[in-house]
Design an enzyme around this catalytic site. Structure first.
Site, PDB file in Angstrom:
ATOM      1  N   GLY A 265       0.826  -1.198   0.000  1.00  0.00           N
ATOM      2  CA  GLY A 265       0.000   0.000   0.000  1.00  0.00           C
ATOM      3  C   GLY A 265       0.863   1.251   0.000  1.00  0.00           C
ATOM      4  N   LEU A 266       0.347   2.314   0.626  1.00  0.00           N
ATOM      5  CA  LEU A 266       1.050   3.587   0.704  1.00  0.00           C
ATOM      6  C   LEU A 266       1.456   4.107  -0.667  1.00  0.00           C
ATOM      7  CD1 LEU A 266       3.369   3.196   3.821  1.00  0.00           C
ATOM      8  CD2 LEU A 266       1.245   4.450   3.637  1.00  0.00           C
ATOM      9  N   CYS A 267       0.566   3.943  -1.624  1.00  0.00           N
ATOM     10  CA  CYS A 267       0.882   4.538  -2.917  1.00  0.00           C
ATOM     11  C   CYS A 267      -0.354   5.245  -3.462  1.00  0.00           C
ATOM     12  CB  CYS A 267       1.444   3.522  -3.892  1.00  0.00           C
ATOM     13  SG  CYS A 267       0.641   1.936  -3.851  1.00  0.00           S
ATOM     14  N   GLY A 268      -0.953   6.063  -2.639  1.00  0.00           N
ATOM     15  CA  GLY A 268      -2.067   6.885  -3.082  1.00  0.00           C
ATOM     16  C   GLY A 268      -3.246   6.052  -3.532  1.00  0.00           C
TER      17      GLY A 268
END
Lengths: 291, 133
Positions: free
Chosen positions: A89-92
């Site tokens: 995750g952590l990709c907008g």
């Protein structure tokens, strides 16, 4: 009003977060460079493959003997969605936008009374889709442990899709991935994988005078399954580049937000520190006056 | 002296070679064939085998595993599923491939698949024999 100590702690923790997001942004930037190079290096093969395929298809086009991978099964009942997302995750909005496109597609098909099956590549897409379509998901491929995606990884997925097709498990296969346009724009894309999409008339001219060895149909039969893997491989590479691009801009935003937060907290901290000093002074002075 | 022509070797991962060469021997699935300048436009699938590229600087031998070769008036393009220079091949890699193929033969259920697997096994053994020399 938070005490001075709490504010100090808060500033320290936001600073630590900012350091992490900053580092992640830089890691994403360097990975993005590598992913872009890989995607570019894979382009010649896919382009030539496409040219050869449309050449062959235009000479054979419409013939009754055309292989099922090109002509389809003649039905349109069962759809397989191959949804490629990232494992992290952590990709907008990267993962959710692909999943949303796939979800809309699936719901539209189901509303038309068609059957939908889903094959996930990447853990995040699976996490999102399994809540909505718990029974439709056939399997999930995870590519997390793989550092640099090679053709073998794509081929493995391709073989799975082909064996499902050979068993008559579905009629139409659609591939979902994010096309890499630039660092800040990644476009979630759906592309039909089976029956093969062929680039129409443009290539028809070059087909004449070719010698085929073995026959045209044998080559086409060899080529079409390979084309599936190549398309998947290309989608995976585009996806990696898109993921890193999305991550980079998401982390850039996060770093900036953290900076803004630190600025606000520091201001508040200084104000309350001064207020406290002023208060103490007033107390001392008024104490002295009272004497 | 052969006239030079354009030759490209492409694998799914990247463009491996793009150069002007004199002559290329391609392991076609119907047999090895040699491409020189002005070869008739041909499209052929390839068997696992050794691609021989003759250049002014010498001869390059590259092991390719399946794929196809496309001869156009503009030159020759080889799309290989896997391509490794012969010097870099270790016997273990090839032995592993042969073992895989043997397992495929053993696992094959219908005769058609079995025949295909056997063909591949034989072709791999052939390559092994060439390289052993």
């Amino acid at each position: 009003m938070p005490s001075l100590k709490t504010l100090r702690n808060r500033i320290a923790s936001v600073k630590a977060t900012q350091k992490i997001t900053k580092a992640m942004q830089m890691v994403a930037a360097s990975k993005l460079r590598r992913a872009q190079v890989a995607a570019e290096a894979a382009r010649p093969y896919a382009v030539r493959m496409g040219a050869v395929l449309s050449n062959l298809a235009s000479t054979l086009g419409g013939a009754d003997g055309a292989p099922a991978l090109l002509a389809g099964t003649g039905k349109d009942q069962v759809h397989l969605l191959l949804v490629c997302t990232a494992d992290r995750g952590l990709c907008g909005a990267f993962n959710s936008s692909i999943a949303r496109l796939a979800r809309d597609h699936a719901q539209r098909l189901m509303a038309d009374g068609k059957e939908v099956k889903i094959l996930c590549v990447g853990k995040k897409g699976y996490d999102i889709l399994r809540r909505l379509f718990p029974r439709q998901i056939l399997d999930v491929f995870e590519l997390r442990s793989i550092k640099q995606i090679g053709f073998v990884n794509a081929d493995e997925i391709g073989q799975r899709v082909l064996s499902l097709y050979a068993d008559g498990q579905f009629d139409v296969c659609t591939l979902f991935f994010a096309e890499f346009k630039s660092v800040i724009t990644q476009v979630p894309t759906a592309r039909r994988l089976i029956p093969a999409e062929v680039g129409g008339e443009a290539a028809a001219a070059g087909g004449a005078g070719y010698e085929y060895e073995p026959g045209e149909e044998a080559i086409l039969a060899d080529l079409l399954p390979r084309n599936v893997s190549v398309q998947i491989f290309r989608a995976l590479l585009e996806n990696v580049a898109s993921e890193q691009g999305a991550k980079m801009s998401a982390m850039d935003n996060a770093t900036r937000n953290a900076g803004e937060m630190i600025r606000r907290y520091t201001l508040q901290y200084n104000r309350s520190r001064q207020a406290q000093i002023t208060k103490e002074l007033i107390e001392i002075i008024s104490g002295a006056e009272a004497l | 002296m052969a006239e030079p022509f354009q030759f490209e070797l492409v694998s799914p991962e990247k463009l491996l070679m793009s150069d002007v060469v004199d002559q290329v021997v391609v392991p076609g699935s119907e047999g090895y064939f040699t491409v020189l300048k002005g070869h008739a436009p041909t499209m052929s699938t390839m068997r696992p085998g050794v691609l021989e590229v003759n250049q002014s600087g010498g001869t390059l031998r590259i092991f390719v595993r399946g794929g196809f070769a496309d001869v156009t008036p503009a030159g020759l393009t080889v799309l290989a599923e896997q391509a490794v220079p012969v010097e870099d091949i270790d016997d273990q890699l090839l032995a592993g491939e042969v073992k895989n193929a043997e397992e495929d033969v053993a696992d094959a259920k219908d005769p058609e698949r079995k025949a295909a697997a056997e063909l591949k096994l034989n072709q791999l053994r052939e390559v092994q024999a060439i390289l052993a020399r």
